[in-house]
Design an enzyme around this catalytic site. Structure first.
Site, PDB file in Angstrom:
ATOM      1  N   LYS A 113       0.907  -1.281   0.146  1.00 42.81           N
ATOM      2  CA  LYS A 113       0.043  -0.099  -0.063  1.00 42.81           C
ATOM      3  C   LYS A 113       1.000   1.338   0.003  1.00 42.81           C
ATOM      4  O   LYS A 113       0.573   2.037  -0.600  1.00 42.81           O
ATOM      5  CB  LYS A 113      -0.894   0.056   1.138  1.00 42.81           C
ATOM      6  CG  LYS A 113      -1.962  -0.989   1.291  1.00 42.81           C
ATOM      7  CD  LYS A 113      -3.369  -0.479   1.133  1.00 42.81           C
ATOM      8  CE  LYS A 113      -4.356  -1.446   0.553  1.00 42.81           C
ATOM      9  NZ  LYS A 113      -5.774  -1.404   1.158  1.00 42.81           N
ATOM     10  N   LYS A 195      -5.253 -10.097  -6.692  1.00 40.04           N
ATOM     11  CA  LYS A 195      -6.594 -10.423  -5.816  1.00 40.04           C
ATOM     12  C   LYS A 195      -7.450  -9.679  -6.095  1.00 40.04           C
ATOM     13  O   LYS A 195      -7.355  -8.275  -6.557  1.00 40.04           O
ATOM     14  CB  LYS A 195      -6.432 -10.575  -4.288  1.00 40.04           C
ATOM     15  CG  LYS A 195      -6.111  -9.219  -3.784  1.00 40.04           C
ATOM     16  CD  LYS A 195      -6.326  -9.463  -2.069  1.00 40.04           C
ATOM     17  CE  LYS A 195      -6.475  -7.852  -1.357  1.00 40.04           C
ATOM     18  NZ  LYS A 195      -7.324  -7.988  -0.316  1.00 40.04           N
ATOM     19  N   LYS A 198     -11.429  -4.252  -3.634  1.00 36.15           N
ATOM     20  CA  LYS A 198     -12.328  -3.283  -3.764  1.00 36.15           C
ATOM     21  C   LYS A 198     -11.552  -2.062  -4.258  1.00 36.15           C
ATOM     22  O   LYS A 198     -12.437  -1.225  -4.824  1.00 36.15           O
ATOM     23  CB  LYS A 198     -12.590  -2.699  -2.163  1.00 36.15           C
ATOM     24  CG  LYS A 198     -13.324  -3.800  -1.717  1.00 36.15           C
ATOM     25  CD  LYS A 198     -14.297  -2.994  -0.511  1.00 36.15           C
ATOM     26  CE  LYS A 198     -13.978  -4.137   0.960  1.00 36.15           C
ATOM     27  NZ  LYS A 198     -13.299  -3.297   2.136  1.00 36.15           N
TER      28      LYS A 198
HETATM   29  P1  ATP Z   1      -8.679  -3.152  -0.220  1.00 33.26           P
HETATM   30  O1  ATP Z   1      -8.827  -3.490  -1.681  1.00 33.26           O
HETATM   31  O2  ATP Z   1      -9.343  -1.783   0.105  1.00 33.26           O
HETATM   32  O3  ATP Z   1      -7.861  -3.784   0.480  1.00 33.26           O
HETATM   33  P2  ATP Z   1     -10.300  -5.607   0.045  1.00 33.26           P
HETATM   34  O4  ATP Z   1     -11.041  -5.866  -1.077  1.00 33.26           O
HETATM   35  O5  ATP Z   1      -9.091  -6.466   0.157  1.00 33.26           O
HETATM   36  O6  ATP Z   1     -10.217  -4.241   0.344  1.00 33.26           O
HETATM   37  P3  ATP Z   1     -10.936  -5.839   2.906  1.00 33.26           P
HETATM   38  O7  ATP Z   1     -11.676  -4.992   3.563  1.00 33.26           O
HETATM   39  O8  ATP Z   1      -9.420  -5.607   2.956  1.00 33.26           O
HETATM   40  O9  ATP Z   1     -11.106  -5.929   1.444  1.00 33.26           O
HETATM   41  O10 ATP Z   1     -11.165  -7.287   3.279  1.00 33.26           O
HETATM   42  C1  ATP Z   1     -12.207  -7.847   3.960  1.00 33.26           C
HETATM   43  C2  ATP Z   1     -12.136  -9.365   3.972  1.00 33.26           C
HETATM   44  O11 ATP Z   1     -12.198 -10.045   2.738  1.00 33.26           O
HETATM   45  C3  ATP Z   1     -10.977  -9.714   4.592  1.00 33.26           C
HETATM   46  O12 ATP Z   1     -10.755 -10.961   5.445  1.00 33.26           O
HETATM   47  C4  ATP Z   1     -10.148 -10.333   3.554  1.00 33.26           C
HETATM   48  O13 ATP Z   1      -9.057 -11.120   3.602  1.00 33.26           O
HETATM   49  C5  ATP Z   1     -11.093 -10.781   2.481  1.00 33.26           C
HETATM   50  N1  ATP Z   1     -10.723 -10.767   1.002  1.00 33.26           N
HETATM   51  C6  ATP Z   1     -10.762  -9.655   0.408  1.00 33.26           C
HETATM   52  N2  ATP Z   1     -10.371  -9.717  -1.115  1.00 33.26           N
HETATM   53  C7  ATP Z   1     -10.205 -11.198  -0.992  1.00 33.26           C
HETATM   54  C8  ATP Z   1     -10.226 -11.980  -2.231  1.00 33.26           C
HETATM   55  N3  ATP Z   1      -9.697 -11.591  -3.347  1.00 33.26           N
HETATM   56  N4  ATP Z   1     -10.203 -13.116  -1.852  1.00 33.26           N
HETATM   57  C9  ATP Z   1     -10.551 -13.650  -0.798  1.00 33.26           C
HETATM   58  N5  ATP Z   1     -10.641 -12.991   0.422  1.00 33.26           N
HETATM   59  C10 ATP Z   1     -10.669 -11.724   0.281  1.00 33.26           C
END
Ligand code: ATP
Ligand code: LTN
Length: 328
Positions: A113, A195, A198
């Site tokens: 990040k 991955k 968001k």
């Molecule tokens: P950002 O992109 O803002 O970091 P994010 O999409 O990774 O957000 P988080 O709020 O960080 O979302 O994650 C919430 C939960 O979803 C966490 O437990 C994280 O491990 C899980 N998660 C997020 N993205 C994935 C993914 N692509 N596959 C599986 N689990 C995920």
């Protein structure tokens, strides 16, 4: 035997996608019968990178409603907003004084990040995992269900708890992470080496839980595939393996079953079926979501009750921590 305590949270940023559902919420729903669950909307974590205040406020309620719509049951689980319980930043500060700069600097999420932010890194982003440790340790948590990307943070939490206990006496329970093998990492539909996230700039890479059916069909249609035409879960077929993972989680069919079903068939048929599986899976979630958003008072009441239950436990831990450290 005492029930296991389970804690997890998601940041109210962006829109919730299938990665969040498969990697996190799906497990949470199942774990509600396994122990005493705490599911938090971690808004203090959201502000470690800049957020638009009005949008953030809306996102907090949107996420709470999505928790409920996905099947988190407020009769079984505690649902609350992190910033409503000031024990979280209070314990984070105390743990900040136990954590070392070196170990926080090694966190891969921080490293990636901060590279993205090119120097505009807040102290909060650096401290992010310590606040996460506070979330978990305040509730004497046994299990932390998260996606694979968060394992390192749970390991850090264990380390901080052990260090604290060693220095000040046995206060914190040492938690463990819980992940799903397949689906721990749902990948982007456009860049299967990254991955699903968001904060992805490419909207075609993610399927959001609130995407409309036509949008879902379009995104699956334009999802990248691999060379060859077999539908197999294999290392050299990252795009198809990812689509199989999503299909399997949402349909309840095993990957092997799906590989058999699509033997000799092409990508087109596979993608068309997958699109319908996703659309039908999300339909009832979206209906419940709309209904919950219309009942404003209900959501307020769920969050107020959740906060009370959360505070009853976190207060107890904080009293012990204050005593042990010699504060107040
Ligand atoms: P950002 O992109 O803002 O970091 P994010 O999409 O990774 O957000 P988080 O709020 O960080 O979302 O994650 C919430 C939960 O979803 C966490 O437990 C994280 O491990 C899980 N998660 C997020 N993205 C994935 C993914 N692509 N596959 C599986 N689990 C995920
Ligand atoms: N860092 C996590 C969100 C999070 C969390 C937590 C998860 C904050 N506090 C406590 C589990 C337990 C993430 O980025 N997904």
């Amino acid at each position: 035997m005492a029930q296991k305590r389970i804690f997890s949270g998601i940041k109210p940023t962006g829109r919730l996608h299938l990665g969040n559902y498969i990697g996190a919420i799906k497990q949470w729903v199942a774990m509600q019968n396994e122990g005493e669950c705490f599911f938090c909307i971690v808004d203090l974590h959201a502000i470690t990178v800049p957020q638009e205040p009005k949008i953030l406020k809306e996102k907090i309620r949107e996420l709470a409603a999505l928790y409920l719509a996905c099947g988190i049951d407020p009769e079984k689980s505690v649902i609350f907003v992190q910033s409503h319980n000031l024990d979280h930043p209070a314990l984070a500060w105390i743990l900040d004084c136990v954590a070392s700069m070196g170990q926080l600097g090694r966190m891969t999420q921080y490293k990636s990040k901060s590279e993205e932010l090119k120097g505009k890194v807040s102290v909060g982003l650096f401290n992010y995992p310590v606040l996460m440790a506070a979330d978990i340790l305040l509730y004497q948590t046994d299990l932390v269900p998260v996606g694979e990307d968060q394992i390192q943070h749970v390991e850090l939490t264990r380390d901080l708890a052990e260090r604290f206990n060693h220095r000040f006496g046995q206060i914190f329970k040492i938690p463990e992470h819980r992940i799903f093998k397949i689906g721990a990492r749902v990948m982007s539909l456009q860049h299967p080496e990254k991955k699903m996230s968001k904060s992805d700039d490419d909207p075609n890479g993610t399927i959001d839980l609130l995407d409309q059916p036509d949008e879902i069909r379009r995104k699956i249609k334009v999802a990248v595939t691999d060379s060859g035409r077999e539908i197999l879960f294999r290392e050299d077929k990252p795009a198809i393996s990812n689509l199989l993972t999503i299909y399997s989680h949402l349909s309840g069919k095993s990957v092997e079953e799906l590989e058999k079903k699509y033997q000799g068939k092409g990508y087109r048929e596979f993608k068309d079926d997958l699109a319908e599986v996703v659309v039908e899976f999300l339909r009832p979630i979206q209906q419940r979501y709309t209904q919950i958003r219309q009942e404003k008072k209900y959501l307020d009441q769920v969050l107020a009750t959740g906060l009370k239950k959360a505070q009853a436990i976190s207060r107890r831990t904080m009293n012990q921590v204050y005593q042990a450290v010699g504060l107040g």
